[in-house]
Write a protein that holds these residues in place. Structure first.
Motif, PDB file in Angstrom:
ATOM      1  N   GLU A 217       0.827  -1.210   0.000  1.00  6.24           N
ATOM      2  CA  GLU A 217       0.000   0.000   0.000  1.00  6.24           C
ATOM      3  C   GLU A 217       0.862   1.260   0.000  1.00  6.24           C
ATOM      4  OE1 GLU A 217      -3.852   1.961   2.298  1.00  6.24           O
ATOM      5  OE2 GLU A 217      -3.037   0.039   2.934  1.00  6.24           O
ATOM      6  N   PRO A 218       1.908   1.375   0.862  1.00  6.39           N
ATOM      7  CA  PRO A 218       2.815   2.530   0.698  1.00  6.39           C
ATOM      8  C   PRO A 218       3.465   2.574  -0.683  1.00  6.39           C
ATOM      9  CG  PRO A 218       3.213   1.439   2.796  1.00  6.39           C
ATOM     10  CD  PRO A 218       2.276   0.569   2.038  1.00  6.39           C
ATOM     11  N   GLY A 219       3.742   1.390  -1.244  1.00  8.03           N
ATOM     12  CA  GLY A 219       4.335   1.357  -2.574  1.00  8.03           C
ATOM     13  C   GLY A 219       3.424   1.937  -3.641  1.00  8.03           C
ATOM     14  N   TRP A 220       2.118   1.665  -3.534  1.00  8.59           N
ATOM     15  CA  TRP A 220       1.193   2.208  -4.530  1.00  8.59           C
ATOM     16  C   TRP A 220       1.033   3.708  -4.371  1.00  8.59           C
ATOM     17  CZ3 TRP A 220       1.143  -0.572  -8.412  1.00  8.59           C
ATOM     18  CH2 TRP A 220       1.037  -1.963  -8.353  1.00  8.59           C
ATOM     19  N   TRP A 221       1.139   4.216  -3.132  1.00  4.92           N
ATOM     20  CA  TRP A 221       1.156   5.670  -2.943  1.00  4.92           C
ATOM     21  C   TRP A 221       2.377   6.273  -3.620  1.00  4.92           C
ATOM     22  CZ3 TRP A 221      -2.593   8.786  -1.720  1.00  4.92           C
ATOM     23  CH2 TRP A 221      -3.658   8.343  -0.933  1.00  4.92           C
ATOM     24  N   LEU A 222       3.510   5.596  -3.519  1.00  3.45           N
ATOM     25  CA  LEU A 222       4.721   6.081  -4.182  1.00  3.45           C
ATOM     26  C   LEU A 222       4.572   6.056  -5.697  1.00  3.45           C
ATOM     27  CD1 LEU A 222       7.485   4.402  -1.990  1.00  3.45           C
ATOM     28  CD2 LEU A 222       7.083   6.858  -2.253  1.00  3.45           C
ATOM     29  N   GLU A 223       3.902   5.046  -6.220  1.00  2.00           N
ATOM     30  CA  GLU A 223       3.680   4.980  -7.667  1.00  2.00           C
ATOM     31  C   GLU A 223       2.800   6.137  -8.126  1.00  2.00           C
ATOM     32  OE1 GLU A 223       3.277   3.673 -11.703  1.00  2.00           O
ATOM     33  OE2 GLU A 223       4.820   3.615 -10.146  1.00  2.00           O
ATOM     34  N   ALA A 224       1.767   6.478  -7.332  1.00  2.00           N
ATOM     35  CA  ALA A 224       0.921   7.626  -7.689  1.00  2.00           C
ATOM     36  C   ALA A 224       1.726   8.924  -7.658  1.00  2.00           C
ATOM     37  CB  ALA A 224      -0.266   7.711  -6.722  1.00  2.00           C
ATOM     38  N   ALA A 225       2.621   9.060  -6.669  1.00  2.00           N
ATOM     39  CA  ALA A 225       3.465  10.253  -6.599  1.00  2.00           C
ATOM     40  C   ALA A 225       4.438  10.302  -7.771  1.00  2.00           C
ATOM     41  CB  ALA A 225       4.220  10.272  -5.271  1.00  2.00           C
TER      42      ALA A 225
END
Length: 283
Positions: A217-225
């Motif tokens: 989940e933190p990884g997908w936030w990073l992908e959105a950023a």
């Protein structure tokens, strides 16, 4: 708080140029951005003769290596891919040129010489270009590189990626742990996949899928950023004229970092960098 500090700095027309984990301090529940030694005003960086493409410098002679070293001041683990290379990676694609008649003549000559080689005949000589004839295709022109505020934001993104992939969520024999080791090596210790991770869509997403489920989940936030950063780069590099700070990119990255921080604090993992024995594996 760190993102707010950067937004204030960028709104005043300045860039930090050395955002890294070592320049982020936590003091009494407050985050401080320190080490402004390399900070400069964005307007003052335009027109500098020494801020030019590393590619051009390498073509001249090795005596320009000192200038390349100047361009690469900062921590290479967290430096933006454009600042590390000294060139723009998200420029608009040039229009496709019509086929060059000279290319057809060269291709026909190559095919004829291959046929002659198989027949045991002497190949035809390559025609010498006339010194008065200009090339039919213009050489591509590369714009002079300038550091901008998006490079600071990308450095902050790399800091967040560093802490996510260094979270200890699994055992030594776990596949997720091996994936994290490989990700840390490729992105930081060796840096072999930094360019593709930032520019190519799907590259970082594939890395996120290999992380421990608690880190996805933190990884997908990073992908959105990352997508917000890439869109910001493409918008800015369409003209390379407007250096106004885009609050949308700042806001999108701020929301992602807040979510990542909350998720990591709620988890039970420890940072691998605190364990010197385990850190040797990553290096």
């Amino acid at each position: 708080m760190l993102q707010i500090a950067l937004y204030i700095l960028h709104s005043c027309g300045w860039v930090h140029r050395d955002v890294s984990s070592g320049n982020i301090l936590l003091y009494k529940d407050n985050v401080k951005l320190v080490d402004l030694e390399l900070a400069e005003e964005m307007a003052s960086m335009r027109g500098r003769e020494h801020i030019c493409m590393v590619r051009t410098l390498l073509r001249r002679s090795l005596r320009h290596m000192k200038l390349i070293t100047y361009l690469r001041k900062g921590n290479p683990w967290f430096m933006s891919v454009e600042a590390k290379a000294g060139e723009y990676y998200f420029l608009p694609q040039p229009p496709r040129l019509p086929p060059d008649p000279m290319d057809e003549e060269r291709r026909a000559l190559i095919e004829e010489n291959i046929s002659r080689m198989y027949r045991g005949e002497k190949p035809l000589p390559r025609p010498k270009p006339s010194p008065n004839v200009t090339p039919s295709r213009p050489r591509p022109s590369y714009p002079e590189f300038h550091y901008n505020y998006l490079h600071d934001l990308e450095s902050l993104w790399w800091v967040a990626v560093y802490f996510v992939v260094h979270q200890d969520q699994s055992t030594n024999d776990d596949q997720y742990h091996r994936n994290q080791i490989r990700a840390a090596q490729d992105l930081f210790y060796y840096g072999s996949k930094r360019y593709g991770t930032m520019k190519l869509s799907g590259s970082f997403a594939g890395l996120v899928r290999g992380l421990h489920p608690s880190l996805q989940e933190p990884g997908w936030w990073l992908e959105a950023a990352r997508c917000a950063l890439v869109n910001g780069y493409r918008s800015l590099e369409e003209t390379l004229q407007d250096y106004e700070v885009d609050a949308t990119v700042h806001g999108g990255l701020l929301g992602g970092l807040w979510s990542i921080s909350a998720l990591l604090q709620a988890g039970s993992g420890n940072v691998l960098a605190d364990n010197h024995e385990r850190l040797d594996e990553w290096q």
